[in-house]
Design an enzyme around this catalytic site. Sequence first.
Site, PDB file in Angstrom:
ATOM      1  N   ASP A 139       0.737  -1.077   0.163  1.00 50.85           N
ATOM      2  CA  ASP A 139      -0.020  -0.123  -0.063  1.00 50.85           C
ATOM      3  C   ASP A 139       0.921   1.405   0.008  1.00 50.85           C
ATOM      4  O   ASP A 139       1.562   1.572   0.771  1.00 50.85           O
ATOM      5  CB  ASP A 139      -1.136  -0.001   1.156  1.00 50.85           C
ATOM      6  CG  ASP A 139      -1.855   1.274   1.078  1.00 50.85           C
ATOM      7  OD1 ASP A 139      -2.827   1.050   0.755  1.00 50.85           O
ATOM      8  OD2 ASP A 139      -1.363   2.291   1.818  1.00 50.85           O
ATOM      9  N   HIS A 180      -7.487   9.853  -1.719  1.00 53.13           N
ATOM     10  CA  HIS A 180      -6.739   9.763  -0.551  1.00 53.13           C
ATOM     11  C   HIS A 180      -7.647  10.429   0.584  1.00 53.13           C
ATOM     12  O   HIS A 180      -7.639   9.944   1.792  1.00 53.13           O
ATOM     13  CB  HIS A 180      -5.334  10.536  -0.576  1.00 53.13           C
ATOM     14  CG  HIS A 180      -4.262   9.890   0.354  1.00 53.13           C
ATOM     15  ND1 HIS A 180      -3.016   9.843   0.031  1.00 53.13           N
ATOM     16  CD2 HIS A 180      -4.534   9.388   1.667  1.00 53.13           C
ATOM     17  CE1 HIS A 180      -2.180   9.336   1.071  1.00 53.13           C
ATOM     18  NE2 HIS A 180      -3.233   9.130   2.205  1.00 53.13           N
TER      19      HIS A 180
END
Length: 272
Positions: free
Chosen positions: A43, A106
């Site tokens: 990630d 995000h």
Amino acid sequence: MDTIELSDGTAIPQLGYGVCLVSDEEIQSAVESALEAGYRSIDTASIYRNEDGVGRALAATGLPREELYVTTKLWATDMGAARTVEAFHASREKLGLDYVDLYLIHWPAPATDAYLESWEVLEELREQGWVRSIGVSNFLPEHLDRVIGLGGSVPVVNQVELHPALRNRETEEANTARGIVTEAWSPLARGAVLADPVIGELAGRHGRSPAQIILRWHLQQGRVVIPKSVTPERIRANIDVFGFELSGEELARIDALDQGLRTGDHPATFNP
């Protein structure tokens, strides 16, 4: 490695390796250590400024692409139709990939209100085959509902800060009600809960480290979790959490440690 099925029919490894705050100088060796230890999910994000190094590590391992699961994220200042496309392909090229497994917005950055436009672009990128799955990060229930209200796709994942000192129950319950998998960032509260007496007692009882106890707590409650370390020994220890199980009473004791303690920004007010 256990996986969790997402609402779009794909599956994500339940335990991955997070690389937030890992410098580009350290990143290649750290990701190589993680892959050697057995991690297959990595990630990252454009704002971490280490996608190049992640790409170098992925290429160096020689593992088949289908064995890897790579997540990256769209930064808030890159939202909007044209910039989203550009930012995605910049990330993909740095990673050296033909496609990305999971692409996330995000932060909602509600002051700009650009996440809805970017979400529609993510849907197009998925339809074009550039990304397999799309989701969000740091979204509150009201942000989720606005995305779903567009009438298109429901995010498959919402990656949020969640750890024993911040249970984030409202958001996790909202995710579950909408068929969205909760993924925990800062799963160890950046070390803030490792010295808690309850965690220490359970670690002694099971012959495990405090970090392993907390990661096991996450996994048994059905979350995806992405611990970060650059130390090979800790990288290996963080994946060695499948040989024991916490009882219901032990899970409840960890749940009770909630203090509403954030180690990062609040999604309602963060606007970079």
